[in-house]
Scaffold this motif. Structure first.
Motif, PDB file in Angstrom:
ATOM      1  N   GLY A  61       0.826  -1.208   0.000  1.00  0.00           N
ATOM      2  CA  GLY A  61       0.000   0.000   0.000  1.00  0.00           C
ATOM      3  C   GLY A  61       0.857   1.253   0.000  1.00  0.00           C
ATOM      4  O   GLY A  61       2.077   1.202  -0.090  1.00  0.00           O
ATOM      5  N   TRP A  62       0.195   2.407   0.112  1.00  0.00           N
ATOM      6  CA  TRP A  62       0.909   3.683   0.101  1.00  0.00           C
ATOM      7  C   TRP A  62       1.802   3.833   1.313  1.00  0.00           C
ATOM      8  O   TRP A  62       1.408   3.487   2.425  1.00  0.00           O
ATOM      9  N   THR A  63       2.982   4.380   1.087  1.00  0.00           N
ATOM     10  CA  THR A  63       3.963   4.593   2.145  1.00  0.00           C
ATOM     11  C   THR A  63       4.557   5.986   2.007  1.00  0.00           C
ATOM     12  O   THR A  63       4.853   6.421   0.896  1.00  0.00           O
ATOM     13  N   THR A  64       4.704   6.682   3.118  1.00  0.00           N
ATOM     14  CA  THR A  64       5.477   7.920   3.139  1.00  0.00           C
ATOM     15  C   THR A  64       6.595   7.749   4.154  1.00  0.00           C
ATOM     16  O   THR A  64       6.418   7.101   5.188  1.00  0.00           O
ATOM     17  N   GLU A  65       7.746   8.327   3.819  1.00  0.00           N
ATOM     18  CA  GLU A  65       8.925   8.244   4.689  1.00  0.00           C
ATOM     19  C   GLU A  65       9.639   9.582   4.709  1.00  0.00           C
ATOM     20  O   GLU A  65       9.669  10.295   3.718  1.00  0.00           O
ATOM     21  N   GLY A  66      10.252   9.900   5.824  1.00  0.00           N
ATOM     22  CA  GLY A  66      11.043  11.123   5.943  1.00  0.00           C
ATOM     23  C   GLY A  66      11.659  11.174   7.339  1.00  0.00           C
ATOM     24  O   GLY A  66      11.385  10.312   8.163  1.00  0.00           O
ATOM     25  N   TRP A  67      12.363  12.038   7.664  1.00  0.00           N
ATOM     26  CA  TRP A  67      12.981  13.108   6.924  1.00  0.00           C
ATOM     27  C   TRP A  67      14.435  12.779   6.648  1.00  0.00           C
ATOM     28  O   TRP A  67      15.140  12.356   7.552  1.00  0.00           O
ATOM     29  N   MET A 107      -0.431  13.730   1.463  1.00  0.00           N
ATOM     30  CA  MET A 107       0.029  12.506   2.136  1.00  0.00           C
ATOM     31  C   MET A 107       0.421  12.829   3.563  1.00  0.00           C
ATOM     32  O   MET A 107       0.612  13.987   3.925  1.00  0.00           O
ATOM     33  N   CYS A 108       0.555  11.781   4.360  1.00  0.00           N
ATOM     34  CA  CYS A 108       0.862  11.932   5.772  1.00  0.00           C
ATOM     35  C   CYS A 108       2.359  12.151   6.003  1.00  0.00           C
ATOM     36  O   CYS A 108       3.196  11.526   5.350  1.00  0.00           O
ATOM     37  N   THR A 109       2.665  13.043   6.955  1.00  0.00           N
ATOM     38  CA  THR A 109       4.039  13.253   7.416  1.00  0.00           C
ATOM     39  C   THR A 109       4.011  13.423   8.927  1.00  0.00           C
ATOM     40  O   THR A 109       2.933  13.454   9.535  1.00  0.00           O
ATOM     41  N   ASP A 110       5.160  13.568   9.515  1.00  0.00           N
ATOM     42  CA  ASP A 110       5.284  13.875  10.940  1.00  0.00           C
ATOM     43  C   ASP A 110       6.383  14.912  11.115  1.00  0.00           C
ATOM     44  O   ASP A 110       7.162  15.172  10.194  1.00  0.00           O
ATOM     45  N   GLU A 111       6.472  15.457  12.306  1.00  0.00           N
ATOM     46  CA  GLU A 111       7.493  16.463  12.606  1.00  0.00           C
ATOM     47  C   GLU A 111       8.897  15.844  12.621  1.00  0.00           C
ATOM     48  O   GLU A 111       9.852  16.482  12.235  1.00  0.00           O
ATOM     49  N   LYS A 112       9.004  14.616  13.101  1.00  0.00           N
ATOM     50  CA  LYS A 112      10.298  13.931  13.207  1.00  0.00           C
ATOM     51  C   LYS A 112      10.316  12.749  12.254  1.00  0.00           C
ATOM     52  O   LYS A 112       9.368  12.526  11.520  1.00  0.00           O
ATOM     53  N   SER A 113      11.389  11.969  12.268  1.00  0.00           N
ATOM     54  CA  SER A 113      11.517  10.811  11.374  1.00  0.00           C
ATOM     55  C   SER A 113      10.257   9.960  11.395  1.00  0.00           C
ATOM     56  O   SER A 113       9.673   9.728  12.453  1.00  0.00           O
TER      57      SER A 113
END
Length: 158
Positions: A61-67, A107-113
């Motif tokens: 499925g969909w994945t978002t990754e960062g930072w 898409m979804c993100t967060d403040e930290k990793s």
């Protein structure tokens, strides 16, 4: 006759050393070939430090990754192995001068990793919502995204 025997021994030593050398050279070649895997990279061609997040369609499925933090005028490998999907989505922020590289794909993100599965109900699940721009890799196994200052033409990808 002793000279011939000594010559054969010298040749035998050379061949044994040579075969060790060939084996070593082959091992090095395999090691370097193994390191030449496909990958997804980003290059920061700006005078600023940037933070980068990506989104893609994974088998699960969909994945978002960062930072990823990318220094000015440098490149970073984001993912090793083949590019996970034809379309990669990118959101980046300029840490030094402000501003961002964004798009209309939410898409979804967060403040930290983070590594987040799914793009639905981001805020209900405790995440932030960010706009990502789309990069069409054309099914390439390897791709480099180049981020430049907005005033430069063609600065988003490859």
């Amino acid at each position: 006759m002793p000279e011939a025997r000594q010559f054969r021994r010298s040749i035998a030593r050379f061949v044994r050393r040579g075969s060790k050398f060939c084996a070593l050279a082959a091992a090095i070649a395999v090691a370097f070939t193994g390191q030449a895997l496909a990958q997804l990279k980003v290059c920061n061609a700006t005078p600023s430090r940037i933070g980068l997040a990506i989104g893609y369609q994974a088998p699960s499925g969909w994945t978002t990754e960062g930072w990823w933090n990318v220094a000015s005028q440098s490149c970073e490998t984001l993912l090793k192995g083949s590019v996970p999907s034809r379309f990669i989505y990118v959101h980046a922020v300029d840490y030094d001068r402000g501003g961002e590289w964004a798009g209309t794909s939410q898409m979804c993100t967060d403040e930290k990793s983070f590594a987040i599965r799914g793009t639905e109900d981001c805020t209900k699940r405790g995440h932030l919502v960010s706009g990502f721009f789309e990069v069409d890799t054309g099914d390439a196994k390897e791709w480099t995204i180049k981020l430049t200052d907005p005033e430069e033409q063609g600065g988003r990808s490859r």
